[in-house]
Every structure is written in structure tokens, then in C-alpha cells.
Scaffold this motif. Structure first.
Motif, PDB file in Angstrom:
ATOM      1  N   ALA A 245       0.940 -13.571  -9.126  1.00 25.24           N
ATOM      2  CA  ALA A 245       0.052 -12.675  -8.373  1.00 25.24           C
ATOM      3  C   ALA A 245       0.505 -11.233  -8.389  1.00 25.24           C
ATOM      4  CB  ALA A 245      -0.053 -13.149  -6.924  1.00 25.24           C
ATOM      5  N   GLY A 246       1.789 -11.004  -8.594  1.00 30.43           N
ATOM      6  CA  GLY A 246       2.307  -9.646  -8.496  1.00 30.43           C
ATOM      7  C   GLY A 246       2.723  -9.326  -7.071  1.00 30.43           C
ATOM      8  N   PRO A 247       3.337  -8.169  -6.865  1.00 28.24           N
ATOM      9  CA  PRO A 247       3.896  -7.835  -5.553  1.00 28.24           C
ATOM     10  C   PRO A 247       2.854  -7.516  -4.484  1.00 28.24           C
ATOM     11  CG  PRO A 247       4.117  -5.985  -7.051  1.00 28.24           C
ATOM     12  CD  PRO A 247       3.610  -7.124  -7.877  1.00 28.24           C
ATOM     13  N   ASP A 248       1.577  -7.446  -4.874  1.00 34.20           N
ATOM     14  CA  ASP A 248       0.532  -7.141  -3.901  1.00 34.20           C
ATOM     15  C   ASP A 248      -0.106  -8.399  -3.291  1.00 34.20           C
ATOM     16  OD1 ASP A 248       0.835  -4.402  -4.239  1.00 34.20           O
ATOM     17  OD2 ASP A 248      -0.556  -4.362  -5.939  1.00 34.20           O
ATOM     18  N   LEU A 249       0.479  -9.567  -3.541  1.00 34.44           N
ATOM     19  CA  LEU A 249      -0.042 -10.800  -2.948  1.00 34.44           C
ATOM     20  C   LEU A 249      -0.096 -10.662  -1.427  1.00 34.44           C
ATOM     21  CD1 LEU A 249      -0.833 -13.830  -3.182  1.00 34.44           C
ATOM     22  CD2 LEU A 249       1.625 -14.350  -2.989  1.00 34.44           C
TER      23      LEU A 249
END
Length: 438
Positions: A245-249
Motif C-alpha cells: 500500500a505504501g506509507p499512506d495506508l
């Protein structure tokens, strides 16, 4: 319309039948709903279910099917009376979302004996359930200290009780529900993403594929979703979630294990992976005590289920519906440990200038409260009109208004009244000059 007339006990109908035969069915009576005591360990109760109750009263009608169902219980005279049944009296009560204490006259029903007594079971069924759930939920909200709580207990109770439990929980301050019927019927915000079955679905002959499950969820809902990371190994789950998801989950959810320890570990891992804004949601048999124990941990959102929909150990509010006046004459039950105070009552709550409540005072309806009783304290009348002449009164509080009212009420309690430890009710209840019942 679906009739609510058979949501009652047989003895309500047999009392009506006997009263018609005895000529006492129309004697003017006052019934009161109150709790003799609070459930063990509770310091206050929350009135909930009032709006649902008024809706149920409107549908309390004996059509052909309902009359056929009771034909073997009552005589023809009573069947004719039931055919024309409409409650024509008056009802006052505490506003929904109001706090109550032992003896508080939560509901006052005035009418003929028969037309009022027949509403007993339905009244208690709704108020006892919804008030128990709201009281438990309010304790959870206080324990969470401002952190959101999602109600997710539908699978732990009766399918219809789940809907009313969601409503009561929202009234008490929970943020959202997983129950879609509660969202449709009452406008409670809904929430939910995926269960462990979703992650398990992506296993194949080569073994589990947690990353594929996460990727499919992200593809459908974007990163503004919550990934359940404890199906297999939680450390690997968190790593897979952020890699996919990346760090913006938005959030990860933990549903098992030592939640305090795991929340700290997951928070550290998320921060190390650069996902500093990703929230941590915890669930798994939480009650108010577990929530309080997690207050110092890096938990952002709680999910509660079983404990909430079962009243967290107090599945009923213990309210009773008692006859207190007949033709203006006070009457009272004297049975051991089940005594009642005769006569219709009014209630006020006193408070300091700071807003902190001090005491609840009950006094005989039709009399004036002496100024000397409250002294320098401020007083607020607790009962409001709910029904007049059989019709719903104007300005009965909505669910949103009840939610706001309760939030203000909880702030008004003395600080010790919000504690989870055993103790006396948060404030005392005093009855001025109770009349002697014959």
C-alpha cells in the motif's frame, strides 16, 4: 405497518379482560418506569430507546391477525376492546440520552388502567435493552478518552437486537457501526473492510499469499482502507501491508494477541517503515476495562463487539413498570426488596455553577419544590412531554440530539462518577415527603 401488539405478555391481556369485567378498566392510573438499583459496579445509567418506543406505540394495534392470535386467551368483549385500542393518555419521561439513577422516574404513563397496563411489556423490553447497551457503551467511550470506537457486535446477538444495539451505541458516543440495517434505519455511520477470510481466500497450493490479498483490497478501495495484519505472522503482515500500500495506508488492524504489546511493536515497525500516519485499530473481545488498560498504548481506534451488545455484563437495565396512583390516590408495592414509592413524581437535578451535578430530587407531582431545597444550587427539570392525548408530543429529541445531550451529561458528572471501579451511584437520589400509600 407491522403491528407491535403481540410483543407483550399474556397476563397483560388477561388483566385487561378481568378489568373490563370488573368495571375497573377506565380508572385513571399513573404508571412509572424506574430502576430500583443500578447494575453491580455501575455509577450511572443512560436512558435510551425512547424514540424507538414511541414508534412502537404508534404501531400497537390489534388487526385481524393479532386478534386471532389471542382469541383463545380473552373473551369476545375484550376482543372488541382490542379492535378499537388506541392509547389516549399522556406520557412524560426523561429525554433520551439523559442520565438516570436509582428511583429516577424515567417514564410516567397516565391513562385508563387497561390502556396503560397493556403497554408494560413492550415499554420494558425496549427501554431495558437499549438503556443497558447505551450505559455500557458510555463507559467504553469514557475509557477511550476521545479515541473512536466502532461497534461490530452484530454476529454476537439476535439479528434485530443488533440493530437497536447499534443505535444505542451510537447514541452513547460510538463513532460507527458495522451493521448495515442500523445505517439504513437510523443513519448511523457505517464502517468495515475485510475479515480474516479475505486474506485466507488467496492461499493456494503454494501456500498463503497475504500480499495478493492486500493488493486486491488496495486495488478496489485505494489506500484509504484498513488491512488486517494478524492472519499469519503480524510482523510480516505489517511489512507486507506497507510494501503493497505504501506509507499512506490509512490503518492496520490487530484482532488477537496481547494487544498492548503488539500495538507498541506495530507502531514502532510502522514508523520505521515511514508509515508514521498509518493508524492502528485493535479489536478482539474488548470491554471498557480492556479499553482503559490500552489508554497508554499507541492505539488509534477500538472495535467492540460481544461485550457491547450484551451490556458488558449487564444485559438489562433492571427497570420496572409500576402502578403508583389510582384515581389520584397513591398506591405502592410493599414486597420485600421490591418496594415502590406511591404517587406520581416530578424530578429535578441540582448542579453547581461549574455544571457539576450534585443530587437528584424527587417530589410529589402537583406540588411545588421549595426554594430552600436546592439552596444556592441550580436546578433542572428532568421530565419532558413525550405523548399528549395519545399523540406524540412536539420536539421529542432526535437521535443526534440525544447523542449530544448525553455527551454534555457525562461531562457534568463528578469525576469519581466516571470511574470503572465499584462504588455508589455518582449522585444520590432524594425523595421529598413521600405520600403514604393505603
Amino acid at each position: 405497518m407491522t403491528s407491535t401488539a403481540l410483543l407483550t405478555d399474556q397476563y397483560e391481556l388477561t388483566m385487561v379482560s378481568a378489568a373490563l369485567a370488573a368495571g375497573t378498566a377506565d380508572r385513571r392510573c399513573v404508571f412509572e418506569v424506574f430502576a430500583r438499583r443500578l447494575p453491580d459496579g455501575r455509577r450511572y445509567g443512560v436512558v435510551a430507546g425512547t424514540e424507538r418506543l414511541l414508534d412502537a406505540f404508534a404501531d400497537f394495534r390489534f388487526g385481524p391477525a393479532e386478534r386471532d392470535a389471542v382469541r383463545d386467551v380473552v373473551d369476545e368483549r375484550t376482543l372488541d376492546w382490542l379492535t378499537d385500542y388506541r392509547f389516549t393518555g399522556d406520557i412524560d419521561g426523561y429525554a433520551e440520552g439523559e442520565l438516570y439513577f436509582p428511583g429516577s422516574p424515567v417514564l410516567t404513563v397516565r391513562g385508563g388502567f387497561a390502556e396503560a397496563v397493556i403497554l408494560e411489556t413492550l415499554t420494558l423490553s425496549i427501554l431495558n435493552h437499549d438503556s443497558a447497551i447505551a450505559s455500557a457503551a458510555a463507559r467504553m467511550v469514557s475509557a477511550a478518552a476521545g479515541r473512536p470506537i466502532i461497534e461490530m457486535g452484530s454476529r454476537r446477538t439476535h439479528e434485530r437486537a443488533a440493530v437497536s444495539a447499534s443505535r444505542a451505541a451510537y447514541l452513547a458516543g460510538l463513532t460507527a457501526t458495522s451493521n448495515m440495517e442500523a445505517a439504513r434505519t437510523y443513519g448511523v455511520p457505517s464502517a468495515g473492510t475485510a475479515a480474516h477470510a479475505w486474506t485466507l481466500l488467496f492461499a493456494d497450493a503454494d501456500g498463503p499469499d497475504e500480499r495478493a490479498a492486500f493488493a486486491a483490497q488496495i486495488a478496489q478501495y485505494g489506500t484509504d482502507t484498513t488491512l488486517l495484519v494478524d492472519t499469519y505472522d503480524i510482523t510480516a503482515g505489517v511489512r507486507n501491508a506497507i510494501e503493497v500500500a505504501g506509507p499512506d495506508l490509512y490503518a492496520v488492524r490487530i484482532d488477537s494477541g496481547d494487544l498492548g504489546v503488539l500495538a507498541r511493536q506495530v507502531r514502532q515497525q510502522l514508523d520505521d517503515l515511514g508509515a508514521t500516519s498509518t493508524k492502528i485499530v485493535v479489536s478482539g473481545d474488548l470491554d471498557e476495562y480492556a479499553i482503559a488498560s490500552l489508554r497508554a498504548e499507541p492505539v488509534d481506534v477500538y472495535g467492540v463487539g460481544t461485550s457491547l451488545v450484551t451490556g458488558s455484563g449487564a444485559p438489562t437495565a433492571g427497570m420496572v413498570y409500576k402502578l403508583v396512583e389510582v384515581d389520584g390516590v397513591p398506591v405502592a408495592k410493599r414486597s420485600s426488596n421490591k418496594q415502590s414509592q406511591g404517587g406520581a413524581k416530578r424530578a429535578v437535578r441540582t448542579a453547581r455553577d461549574t455544571g457539576t451535578v450534585v443530587e437528584e430530587i424527587l417530589y410529589r407531582d402537583g406540588t411545588e419544590l421549595p426554594d430552600s431545597v436546592a439552596g444556592s444550587l441550580n436546578t433542572r427539570a428532568l421530565q419532558i412531554p413525550l405523548v399528549r392525548g395519545g399523540d406524540r408530543a412536539a420536539d421529542v429529541p432526535t437521535l443526534s440530539e440525544a447523542r449530544s445531550h448525553l455527551a454534555r451529561g457525562l461531562v457534568s458528572l463528578p469525576w469519581e462518577g466516571l470511574g470503572l471501579s465499584h462504588g455508589d451511584p455518582a449522585i444520590g437520589t432524594r425523595y421529598l415527603n413521600p405520600p403514604e400509600a393505603p
